[in-house]
Each structure stands twice: as structure tokens, then as C-alpha cells.
Design a protein around this motif. Sequence first.
Motif, mmCIF file in Angstrom:
data_model
loop_
_atom_site.group_PDB
_atom_site.id
_atom_site.type_symbol
_atom_site.label_atom_id
_atom_site.label_comp_id
_atom_site.label_asym_id
_atom_site.label_seq_id
_atom_site.Cartn_x
_atom_site.Cartn_y
_atom_site.Cartn_z
ATOM 1 N N LEU A 41 -21.472 21.334 105.063
ATOM 2 C CA LEU A 41 -21.792 22.289 106.135
ATOM 3 C C LEU A 41 -20.639 23.272 106.344
ATOM 4 O O LEU A 41 -20.868 24.474 106.517
ATOM 5 N N MET A 84 -21.381 31.802 104.400
ATOM 6 C CA MET A 84 -22.177 32.700 105.236
ATOM 7 C C MET A 84 -21.298 33.705 105.959
ATOM 8 O O MET A 84 -21.685 34.866 106.140
ATOM 9 N N LEU A 94 -18.382 25.204 118.376
ATOM 10 C CA LEU A 94 -19.298 25.400 117.244
ATOM 11 C C LEU A 94 -20.234 26.573 117.480
ATOM 12 O O LEU A 94 -20.791 27.116 116.548
ATOM 13 N N ALA A 98 -26.824 35.961 111.874
ATOM 14 C CA ALA A 98 -26.292 35.405 113.127
ATOM 15 C C ALA A 98 -27.141 34.225 113.600
ATOM 16 O O ALA A 98 -26.608 33.211 114.057
ATOM 17 N N VAL A 128 -32.423 20.978 108.587
ATOM 18 C CA VAL A 128 -31.851 21.633 107.410
ATOM 19 C C VAL A 128 -32.937 22.402 106.641
ATOM 20 O O VAL A 128 -32.673 23.463 106.066
ATOM 21 N N TYR A 151 -20.219 36.952 117.399
ATOM 22 C CA TYR A 151 -19.260 36.152 116.644
ATOM 23 C C TYR A 151 -17.992 35.863 117.430
ATOM 24 O O TYR A 151 -17.289 34.895 117.149
ATOM 25 N N MET A 154 -21.624 37.713 105.802
ATOM 26 C CA MET A 154 -21.679 38.560 106.996
ATOM 27 C C MET A 154 -20.584 39.622 106.942
ATOM 28 O O MET A 154 -20.838 40.793 107.250
ATOM 29 N N TYR A 188 -13.169 24.266 112.149
ATOM 30 C CA TYR A 188 -13.971 25.095 113.040
ATOM 31 C C TYR A 188 -13.133 25.792 114.102
ATOM 32 O O TYR A 188 -13.550 26.800 114.664
ATOM 33 N N VAL A 196 -27.325 25.078 100.869
ATOM 34 C CA VAL A 196 -28.184 24.458 101.897
ATOM 35 C C VAL A 196 -29.051 23.372 101.255
ATOM 36 O O VAL A 196 -29.257 22.293 101.836
ATOM 37 N N LEU A 238 -26.764 22.099 113.703
ATOM 38 C CA LEU A 238 -26.838 20.950 112.793
ATOM 39 C C LEU A 238 -25.477 20.256 112.702
ATOM 40 O O LEU A 238 -25.389 19.014 112.764
ATOM 41 N N MET A 239 -24.408 21.054 112.573
ATOM 42 C CA MET A 239 -23.069 20.462 112.503
ATOM 43 C C MET A 239 -22.787 19.660 113.785
ATOM 44 O O MET A 239 -22.250 18.548 113.718
ATOM 45 N N MET A 256 -26.982 26.518 111.912
ATOM 46 C CA MET A 256 -26.066 25.638 111.187
ATOM 47 C C MET A 256 -25.060 24.991 112.126
ATOM 48 O O MET A 256 -24.678 23.831 111.946
ATOM 49 N N ILE A 268 -33.271 25.671 108.291
ATOM 50 C CA ILE A 268 -32.165 26.540 107.882
ATOM 51 C C ILE A 268 -32.420 27.119 106.494
ATOM 52 O O ILE A 268 -32.191 28.303 106.249
ATOM 53 N N THR A 305 -29.044 32.268 111.677
ATOM 54 C CA THR A 305 -28.872 31.160 110.731
ATOM 55 C C THR A 305 -27.558 30.425 111.017
ATOM 56 O O THR A 305 -27.494 29.188 110.985
ATOM 57 N N ARG A 306 -26.522 31.203 111.284
ATOM 58 C CA ARG A 306 -25.226 30.596 111.614
ATOM 59 C C ARG A 306 -25.342 29.723 112.872
ATOM 60 O O ARG A 306 -24.788 28.618 112.917
#
Lengths: 92, 92, 92, 92
Positions: free
Chosen positions: A42, A49, D91, D43, D15, B90, A53, C90, A22, D52-53, D49, D18, D45-46
Motif C-alpha cells: 500500500l 500515485m 492518513l 484525489a 481493494v 493534499y 499526481m 506516512y 493494486v 484501506l491503509m 487507499m 480501488i 483514489t488516494r
Amino acid sequence: MAHTVREKHKLLARVRRIRGQVEAIERALDAELGCERVMHLLASTRAAMAGLMAEVVEDHVRIHLVDPETHPGALNAEAAEQLLAVVRTYLK
Amino acid sequence: MAHTVREKHKLLARVRRIRGQVEAIERALDAELGCERVMHLLASTRAAMAGLMAEVVEDHVRIHLVDPETHPGALNAEAAEQLLAVVRTYLK
Amino acid sequence: MAHTVREKHKLLARVRRIRGQVEAIERALDAELGCERVMHLLASTRAAMAGLMAEVVEDHVRIHLVDPETHPGALNAEAAEQLLAVVRTYLK
Amino acid sequence: MAHTVREKHKLLARVRRIRGQVEAIERALDAELGCERVMHLLASTRAAMAGLMAEVVEDHVRIHLVDPETHPGALNAEAAEQLLAVVRTYLK
């Protein structure tokens, strides 16, 4: 989390590596290194990550779903493995 | 899968709805309805499949990880619910 | 979707294969073949749908983001390829 | 990345948030706060991210796929929006 000391160290090493990733994203944005570089960083941070998990979920299934001390042998190891295989597939 | 008859019917109804969605994608491609329409249909079909997977995983955890007949009370219900909450997040 | 005939056939072949996979899930549920089998079929169907989505997104970027007839050479091919690489990562 | 100063600050703020979330995961693991807490932090944090992506991909599409100076008006804004809607969905 009743993890062994060794498991705890492994998880901490993983999360510290993610912190480093990060920080690399932050530096890339700050240095205006380009969308491509940032998108790549990213994507690999996200994969790291997901790996963390998966490991925490695995610990959760093995240690917490069934208390092995009060209910030894109750967890169906094969069914647990099938579940974790699915979780890993979806976490990728 | 030792599901009750009612659970089986619910899962079958879900998968038939997904089949209908896939057939709609096929018709949209065949009629050249446009990428936008196809992308939208694909995204909602994927969400429906994630919902079905979440339900199958839930059954798997509740029925197969611990045999409730030979090990009554062995499954930690709270820990199972935490796991399923993560899986649902997820799978989305 | 101004696809060539060949592209259309390729996409239709993909979606028909996915329909076959969904029908296999339906049969597996109906025959009560077990959560494991159903989870496995669902995971591979999802991967096939991700592949189809990646292909439709790719067509969308190449054909619709920039009209190659009125704006020849306007699409930065390298930047488009970087975008599609991220999308594929992704979608997995 | 030819971002405006304002865009760069927004991305850097994201960022850094994050990074703070990853540090919270590290503290939670170190303090042995429990799988549930760690899974929850991972979860969210993901999700941050993914956000951000999505923003970086959006910049990439708007700034790099077509150079607005040499090819003004070449990017089909509606098609770009449809693409970004799909990217955001996947995403999540």
C-alpha cells in the motif's frame, strides 16, 4: 488535455503500473500474506500515485494555467518551478 | 511578496496563532501531560500549518505565476481554481 | 507520559527548534521576503513537526500500548517495528 | 493475517473498488478527459487507499501487536484507540 502523444503514453504507462500494484495488493490480501506485506505494498502504491499526481499537476500548470498560444511568455517559469517544488514535497 | 497590507496582516495573524500552538506543545511536554494530549496538539498544529501553506500557495498562484500588470487576463482563472482545489486536498 | 528524563529533554529540544522555525516564518512574512522563501520555511517546519510526531507515536507504542511492568514480553517487537515503519512513511 | 473470513471479504471489496477507480483514471487519460477530471479521480483514489491503509493498520494493532491468546488483556485498549485516531488523521 492537450498533451503530446509522448506525454500521454508516459502517463498511461504510469497508471498501468499502478493498476498492477493494486492487483498485487488484492492477491496479497486474498492469499493472506500478512499485514506487513500489505502495508508495504500500500505504501509503495501510494508513492506511485503521488508521482502520477505530481506529473498531472505539472502538465496542468505548464499547459492550462496560461495558454501559451494566446499569451506567450506570460507564465513566470521560475515562479511555476517554485510552486511545483512545493507540490512535489507535499505529495510525497 | 507584493501582498496588500490586509493580506500580510492575515498571514501574520495565522503564523502567530501557530506559534502559540507550538508553545502549547512545549508546555504539554514540559508538564508531562501525556502522549495523547501531545499527539492531539501536534495534529491540530499541523492542520493550521497546512492552512497557512494553502494560503501562501494561493497568493503565489494569483500574484506571481502571471504578472497581472504586464499580462492582464493571461491566467486562466478556472484552471487556477482547479489547481488550488487539488493543493488544498493534499495539504489537509 | 512516563518518559525518562533524557527522552523528555530530547523532545523538548525538538519542539524548541520547531518554535524557532515558526518564528523564522513570522519574520519572513513580516519582512515580505517572498512566497518562495515562506513556502520553503513552511515545508521544512512541517517536516520537523512530522519528525516530532513520529517520535511521540513511537514512545506511545513502546510505553503505553502495553504496560511492560504488568505484561512483560506481551508487545510483539517485530509487529511494533512494522507499524512504526508505516507511520514514519506516512508522516513524511 | 489471522483475519476472520468477514474481515477478509471487507478488505477485498475495498481493494477491488480501488482497482475500479484506477481503471477509471486509465480510461480518463486514454480518452483525454482533461487534467481536472484526472486530478479529481486521483484525489478520490488516494482517499480510498488511505482508508484501506487505516483499516489494515487497525487490524495490525488489534491482532498482531499483542497476541490476545498468549497475552489476554495486555493491550491497553484506550491507548490503542488514541494511536489509531492519530493514524487516521495523518492518513487522510
